[in-house]
Motif scaffolding. Structure first.
Motif, PDB file in Angstrom:
ATOM      1  N   SER A 100      60.890  48.079  46.088  1.00 28.96           N
ATOM      2  CA  SER A 100      60.892  47.420  44.790  1.00 28.96           C
ATOM      3  C   SER A 100      59.455  47.068  44.435  1.00 28.96           C
ATOM      4  N   LYS A 130      56.826  45.441  41.500  1.00 33.08           N
ATOM      5  CA  LYS A 130      56.660  44.629  40.289  1.00 33.08           C
ATOM      6  C   LYS A 130      55.883  45.466  39.280  1.00 33.08           C
ATOM      7  N   SER A 131      56.480  45.610  38.104  1.00 32.74           N
ATOM      8  CA  SER A 131      55.905  46.449  37.065  1.00 32.74           C
ATOM      9  C   SER A 131      55.481  45.584  35.869  1.00 32.74           C
ATOM     10  N   PHE A 181      55.388  43.305  32.700  1.00 32.96           N
ATOM     11  CA  PHE A 181      56.203  42.205  32.186  1.00 32.96           C
ATOM     12  C   PHE A 181      57.276  41.762  33.186  1.00 32.96           C
ATOM     13  N   ASP A 182      56.939  41.762  34.474  1.00 35.03           N
ATOM     14  CA  ASP A 182      57.841  41.355  35.549  1.00 35.03           C
ATOM     15  C   ASP A 182      59.089  42.223  35.670  1.00 35.03           C
ATOM     16  N   ASN A 183      59.038  43.437  35.148  1.00 32.02           N
ATOM     17  CA  ASN A 183      60.114  44.398  35.381  1.00 32.02           C
ATOM     18  C   ASN A 183      59.991  44.946  36.787  1.00 32.02           C
ATOM     19  N   ARG A 184      61.002  45.677  37.244  1.00 31.74           N
ATOM     20  CA  ARG A 184      60.989  46.272  38.576  1.00 31.74           C
ATOM     21  C   ARG A 184      61.105  47.784  38.491  1.00 31.74           C
ATOM     22  N   ASP A 185      60.250  48.475  39.224  1.00 31.75           N
ATOM     23  CA  ASP A 185      60.348  49.904  39.443  1.00 31.75           C
ATOM     24  C   ASP A 185      60.804  50.100  40.874  1.00 31.75           C
ATOM     25  N   ASN A 215      61.493  54.163  37.145  1.00 27.52           N
ATOM     26  CA  ASN A 215      60.844  53.040  36.456  1.00 27.52           C
ATOM     27  C   ASN A 215      61.859  52.161  35.731  1.00 27.52           C
ATOM     28  N   PHE A 216      61.382  51.045  35.222  1.00 30.53           N
ATOM     29  CA  PHE A 216      62.284  50.063  34.618  1.00 30.53           C
ATOM     30  C   PHE A 216      62.953  50.574  33.343  1.00 30.53           C
ATOM     31  N   ASN A 217      62.465  51.669  32.780  1.00 28.18           N
ATOM     32  CA  ASN A 217      63.098  52.279  31.607  1.00 28.18           C
ATOM     33  C   ASN A 217      64.168  53.296  32.000  1.00 28.18           C
ATOM     34  N   TYR A 218      64.523  53.313  33.266  1.00 31.50           N
ATOM     35  CA  TYR A 218      65.549  54.201  33.818  1.00 31.50           C
ATOM     36  C   TYR A 218      65.118  55.665  33.876  1.00 31.50           C
TER      37      TYR A 218
END
Length: 99
Positions: free
Chosen positions: A54, A56-57, A59-63, A79-82
């Motif tokens: 995991s 940290k990407s 804006f605190d999103n997760r990749d 990535n956090f955009n799927y």
């Protein structure tokens, strides 16, 4: 389990440096988990042991980086955009997204 968490962490740092040219680094690794007999559907469907990292990407999103326990090589980056991107090693032994 063929690899250890420390080996996977070192591999992850190398992969992140190659893929992001140093934008993401060791500080972006949130956690590293081993998953036995995980069913993958990308890039091909198979059941293997993997490490899920995991990251940290923005804006605190997760990749998520998926690494094969068998080979110790990355399988894909989610990535956090799927969006899932397959990762390969180029002739210079650097990791890059498969085009």
């Amino acid at each position: 389990m063929k690899n250890t968490e420390n080996i996977i962490k070192e591999k992850t740092i190398k992969i992140l440096n190659d893929l992001t040219e140093g934008v993401y680094n060791e500080d972006n690794i949130v956690n590293i988990n081993f998953h036995e007999k995980n069913k993958l559907t990308f890039p091909t469907e198979k059941i293997i042991d993997v490490w899920v990292i995991s990251i940290k990407s923005l804006f605190d999103n997760r990749d998520f980086l998926i690494i094969s326990d068998e080979t110790g090589e990355p399988i894909y980056y989610h990535n956090f955009n799927y969006i899932k991107s397959e990762i390969i090693k180029n002739s210079d032994e650097a990791y890059q997204y498969k085009k």
